[in-house]
Design an enzyme around this catalytic site. Structure first.
Site, PDB file in Angstrom:
ATOM      1  N   HIS A 268       0.846  -1.086  -0.082  1.00 20.22           N
ATOM      2  CA  HIS A 268      -0.072   0.104   0.052  1.00 20.22           C
ATOM      3  C   HIS A 268       0.999   1.131   0.158  1.00 20.22           C
ATOM      4  O   HIS A 268       1.734   1.495  -0.837  1.00 20.22           O
ATOM      5  CB  HIS A 268      -1.003  -0.151   1.333  1.00 20.22           C
ATOM      6  CG  HIS A 268      -1.915   0.848   1.310  1.00 20.22           C
ATOM      7  ND1 HIS A 268      -2.393   1.848   0.311  1.00 20.22           N
ATOM      8  CD2 HIS A 268      -2.972   1.177   2.247  1.00 20.22           C
ATOM      9  CE1 HIS A 268      -3.547   2.468   0.455  1.00 20.22           C
ATOM     10  NE2 HIS A 268      -3.857   1.878   1.700  1.00 20.22           N
ATOM     11  N   HIS A 307      -2.131  -2.219  -9.770  1.00 22.02           N
ATOM     12  CA  HIS A 307      -3.077  -1.570  -9.017  1.00 22.02           C
ATOM     13  C   HIS A 307      -4.399  -2.714  -8.962  1.00 22.02           C
ATOM     14  O   HIS A 307      -4.659  -3.132  -9.974  1.00 22.02           O
ATOM     15  CB  HIS A 307      -3.717  -0.278  -9.559  1.00 22.02           C
ATOM     16  CG  HIS A 307      -4.194   0.682  -8.258  1.00 22.02           C
ATOM     17  ND1 HIS A 307      -5.562   0.457  -7.992  1.00 22.02           N
ATOM     18  CD2 HIS A 307      -3.664   1.335  -7.337  1.00 22.02           C
ATOM     19  CE1 HIS A 307      -5.732   1.373  -6.885  1.00 22.02           C
ATOM     20  NE2 HIS A 307      -4.737   1.776  -6.442  1.00 22.02           N
ATOM     21  N   ASP A 363       2.744   5.678  -6.489  1.00 20.85           N
ATOM     22  CA  ASP A 363       4.012   5.398  -5.736  1.00 20.85           C
ATOM     23  C   ASP A 363       5.196   5.512  -6.837  1.00 20.85           C
ATOM     24  O   ASP A 363       6.398   5.539  -5.898  1.00 20.85           O
ATOM     25  CB  ASP A 363       4.014   4.265  -4.655  1.00 20.85           C
ATOM     26  CG  ASP A 363       2.924   4.455  -3.747  1.00 20.85           C
ATOM     27  OD1 ASP A 363       2.867   5.409  -3.352  1.00 20.85           O
ATOM     28  OD2 ASP A 363       2.121   3.403  -3.568  1.00 20.85           O
TER      29      ASP A 363
HETATM   30  N1  CMC Z   1       5.081  -6.476 -10.505  1.00 23.84           N
HETATM   31  C1  CMC Z   1       5.204  -7.590 -11.148  1.00 23.84           C
HETATM   32  N2  CMC Z   1       3.756  -8.397 -11.223  1.00 23.84           N
HETATM   33  C2  CMC Z   1       2.996  -7.763 -10.813  1.00 23.84           C
HETATM   34  C3  CMC Z   1       2.830  -6.623 -10.018  1.00 23.84           C
HETATM   35  C4  CMC Z   1       4.072  -5.849  -9.871  1.00 23.84           C
HETATM   36  N3  CMC Z   1       4.056  -4.720  -9.228  1.00 23.84           N
HETATM   37  N4  CMC Z   1       1.473  -6.422  -9.426  1.00 23.84           N
HETATM   38  C5  CMC Z   1       0.795  -7.429  -9.867  1.00 23.84           C
HETATM   39  N5  CMC Z   1       1.535  -8.315 -10.635  1.00 23.84           N
HETATM   40  C6  CMC Z   1       1.155  -9.688 -10.953  1.00 23.84           C
HETATM   41  C7  CMC Z   1       0.531 -10.622 -10.182  1.00 23.84           C
HETATM   42  O1  CMC Z   1       1.818 -11.275  -9.635  1.00 23.84           O
HETATM   43  C8  CMC Z   1      -0.573 -11.465 -10.790  1.00 23.84           C
HETATM   44  O2  CMC Z   1       0.229 -12.155 -11.899  1.00 23.84           O
HETATM   45  P1  CMC Z   1      -0.510 -13.805 -11.967  1.00 23.84           P
HETATM   46  O3  CMC Z   1      -1.773 -13.538 -12.570  1.00 23.84           O
HETATM   47  O4  CMC Z   1       0.485 -14.372 -12.978  1.00 23.84           O
HETATM   48  O5  CMC Z   1      -0.476 -14.487 -10.738  1.00 23.84           O
HETATM   49  C9  CMC Z   1      -1.307 -10.354 -11.776  1.00 23.84           C
HETATM   50  O6  CMC Z   1      -0.392  -9.388 -11.697  1.00 23.84           O
HETATM   51  C10 CMC Z   1      -2.335  -9.691 -10.750  1.00 23.84           C
HETATM   52  O7  CMC Z   1      -1.764  -9.232  -9.645  1.00 23.84           O
HETATM   53  P2  CMC Z   1      -2.619  -9.270  -8.276  1.00 23.84           P
HETATM   54  O8  CMC Z   1      -1.664  -9.530  -7.291  1.00 23.84           O
HETATM   55  O9  CMC Z   1      -3.638 -10.435  -8.173  1.00 23.84           O
HETATM   56  O10 CMC Z   1      -3.067  -7.974  -8.107  1.00 23.84           O
HETATM   57  P3  CMC Z   1      -3.856  -7.140  -6.871  1.00 23.84           P
HETATM   58  O11 CMC Z   1      -4.860  -6.579  -7.244  1.00 23.84           O
HETATM   59  O12 CMC Z   1      -4.076  -8.177  -5.705  1.00 23.84           O
HETATM   60  O13 CMC Z   1      -2.779  -6.184  -6.212  1.00 23.84           O
HETATM   61  C11 CMC Z   1      -1.055  -4.425  -5.659  1.00 23.84           C
HETATM   62  C12 CMC Z   1      -2.544  -4.910  -6.293  1.00 23.84           C
HETATM   63  C13 CMC Z   1      -1.081  -3.138  -5.801  1.00 23.84           C
HETATM   64  C14 CMC Z   1      -0.945  -5.065  -4.377  1.00 23.84           C
HETATM   65  C15 CMC Z   1      -0.019  -5.204  -6.636  1.00 23.84           C
HETATM   66  O14 CMC Z   1      -0.193  -4.809  -8.015  1.00 23.84           O
HETATM   67  C16 CMC Z   1       1.360  -4.951  -6.169  1.00 23.84           C
HETATM   68  O15 CMC Z   1       1.943  -5.780  -5.128  1.00 23.84           O
HETATM   69  N6  CMC Z   1       2.167  -3.977  -6.597  1.00 23.84           N
HETATM   70  C17 CMC Z   1       3.299  -3.410  -5.921  1.00 23.84           C
HETATM   71  C18 CMC Z   1       3.347  -2.739  -4.993  1.00 23.84           C
HETATM   72  C19 CMC Z   1       2.660  -1.407  -5.153  1.00 23.84           C
HETATM   73  O16 CMC Z   1       3.111  -0.480  -5.839  1.00 23.84           O
HETATM   74  N7  CMC Z   1       1.645  -0.976  -4.357  1.00 23.84           N
HETATM   75  C20 CMC Z   1       1.153   0.381  -4.346  1.00 23.84           C
HETATM   76  C21 CMC Z   1      -0.323   0.415  -4.866  1.00 23.84           C
HETATM   77  S1  CMC Z   1      -0.954   1.920  -5.420  1.00 23.84           S
HETATM   78  C22 CMC Z   1      -0.887   2.989  -4.008  1.00 23.84           C
HETATM   79  C23 CMC Z   1      -1.409   2.515  -2.683  1.00 23.84           C
HETATM   80  O17 CMC Z   1      -2.449   1.684  -2.724  1.00 23.84           O
HETATM   81  O18 CMC Z   1      -0.780   2.678  -1.856  1.00 23.84           O
END
Ligand code: CMC
Length: 436
Positions: A268, A307, A363
């Site tokens: 987050h 996201h 971010d």
């Molecule tokens: N790098 C590489 N792969 C990713 C990333 C990433 N940053 N984000 C998602 N994926 C992949 C994930 O592994 C999954 O792949 P597969 O379908 O092969 O298993 C697919 O994309 C879908 O991702 P998810 O984890 O199911 O998506 P989610 O909605 O649960 O997670 C998230 C959203 C923001 C937690 C995630 O994208 C992430 O961890 N990003 C990096 C951390 C980040 O930048 N967070 C800030 C978010 S925005 C501001 C805030 O909220 O504060």
């Protein structure tokens, strides 16, 4: 058959159920009538991580993640970032309308007169270890305000609620600045009520021996824009924490501390700090392809990308890029920008990222600006928490005044044992390590 309904056939019994559809949703409680017999509890939905569950009806922030749209109370974020100050936007988020000139004047004056924190809270801060993480100090000190304002427990009194809202918005920059000064060993600086919200924050961060702090107007405006962009983001992890904790009628200081704790995690608000660490680890533009290859092979995530809601470019990231250029004219270009731009360029044309609709989020670039302004990465999430306090409070106020809301209490799907025979000590065997 009314049009705004959905009919479900329960193949276990052959029964049909017609449920009303409102705003694209069905009421989860309507599923309870779908039963196999009188002893059946009724159907529930199973939705870990709330992937497809609306927990409230809200009129504060609207996001269309497919189109990359973000609006506060109907106003596009781009328009607010261009024309408004942060406190103007705070007023909009909390009260639903942009303030008139006299309303804004009063609002600024009220917030400004709540920037001071009680001396006992200052002493509390002094007790933290010299190397405590600023976010840990921020969370604990916001919670400690609960001990200073016990009347805040009266969450159903609108006047008391509003008073705490003003106090919190006024005090969070002071707490954030103190957590910074504590971590670098500098004496705390008291607020200066002649300055704007962002300027006063800069004053409390960076004033040294000069009699009056003079903020650079470009940096102050950039900070104000960053505050606007971070002010709210509908039902994200920390807003959900605020609502869930607040739903037990905990006071707003404790609920805000819980929300800030949720923000601190690397998935987050903690992501901005992680982006900088990642850029340091990559080291140079030439190492970007190898780093992306590693991510695709499962070696971690590309921080600042992806996201839950945005499946398009995060509109806040675009404004941040524009703001970064203004800041770099003053501070000089942050060398990490080259690496970030190359990461974005390669990722946006790579199948892995394209197929999963992974774009830079808020971010990705914010940390680069913060670093150019002179902040250490540990401070980045605290900078996020200052404006987000407004969003948390707007969400809290909406929740408290919503007659449909009750204590937040999800259900579970039971996968454990049925009743077991008690095992006396001498007959017990150790649980396998994985089960502990
Ligand atoms: N790098 C590489 N792969 C990713 C990333 C990433 N940053 N984000 C998602 N994926 C992949 C994930 O592994 C999954 O792949 P597969 O379908 O092969 O298993 C697919 O994309 C879908 O991702 P998810 O984890 O199911 O998506 P989610 O909605 O649960 O997670 C998230 C959203 C923001 C937690 C995630 O994208 C992430 O961890 N990003 C990096 C951390 C980040 O930048 N967070 C800030 C978010 S925005 C501001 C805030 O909220 O504060």
């Amino acid at each position: 058959m009314p049009q705004d309904t959905v009919t479900i056939t329960d193949n276990r019994t052959g029964q049909n159920y017609t449920l009303p559809v409102e705003n694209g949703t069905i009421r989860a409680m309507d599923l309870r009538k779908i039963k196999t017999g009188p002893n059946d509890f009724g159907l529930m939905t199973y939705d870990p991580a709330f992937m497809n569950t609306a927990s409230c009806r809200s009129a504060i922030t609207f996001i269309d993640g497919d189109k990359g749209i973000l609006r506060y109370r109907g106003y596009p974020i781009e328009v607010l970032a261009e024309h408004c100050t942060f406190l103007e936007v705070a007023y909009l988020l909390l009260f639903g309308e942009l303030p008139t000139e006299p309303q804004l004047k009063d609002w600024i004056s009220e917030i400004t007169h709540h920037t001071m924190i009680h001396e006992s809270t200052k002493k509390f801060m002094e007790g933290f270890r010299y190397n405590a993480h600023p976010m840990a100090m921020f969370v604990s000190t916001v919670a400690a305000l609960s001990s200073v304002y016990p009347e805040s427990r009266n969450v159903h009194d609108p006047a008391i609620r509003l008073h705490q809202i003003k106090r919190l918005i006024g005090k969070v920059p002071s707490i954030a600045a103190m957590s910074y000064r504590h971590s670098v060993g500098f004496p705390y600086v008291y607020p200066d009520n002649d300055l704007t919200y962002a300027e006063n924050f800069m004053n409390m961060l960076w004033k040294m021996v000069e009699p009056k702090y003079a903020a650079n107007p470009v940096i102050a405006r950039a900070l104000d824009i960053l505050f606007i962009l971070h002010a709210d983001h509908e039902q994200n992890c920390s807003a959900n924490a605020m609502r869930a904790v607040g739903s037990s009628q905990a006071d707003p200081y404790l609920s805000t501390a819980a929300a800030a704790a949720a923000l601190s995690g690397p998935l987050h608000g903690g992501a901005n700090e992680e982006v900088l660490r990642m850029l340091d680890e990559i080291g140079s533009k030439d190492n970007v392809p190898a780093y992306i290859k590693g991510i695709k092979e499962g070696k971690g995530k590309l921080m600042g990308f992806g996201h839950r809601i945005y499946k398009n470019y995060d509109p806040r990231a675009k404004i941040i890029k524009w703001t970064a250029d203004r800041v770099f004219e003053i501070t000089g270009r942050n060398a990490k920008l080259e690496i970030a731009l190359e990461l974005e360029r390669i990722a946006l044309q790579d199948d892995y990222f394209v197929q999963r609709k992974l774009y830079p989020n808020v971010d990705f670039y914010s940390g680069i600006i913060y670093q150019a302004m002179g902040f250490r990465p540990e401070m980045f999430t605290v900078l996020f928490a200052i404006p987000r306090t407004v969003g948390w409070l707007a969400q809290w106020q909406e929740m408290i005044t919503d007659p449909e809301q009750k204590i937040a209490r999800p259900r579970q799907v039971w996968i454990g044992h049925e009743t077991r025979e008690f095992v006396p000590m001498e007959k017990r065997t150790p649980a396998p390590v994985a089960a502990r």
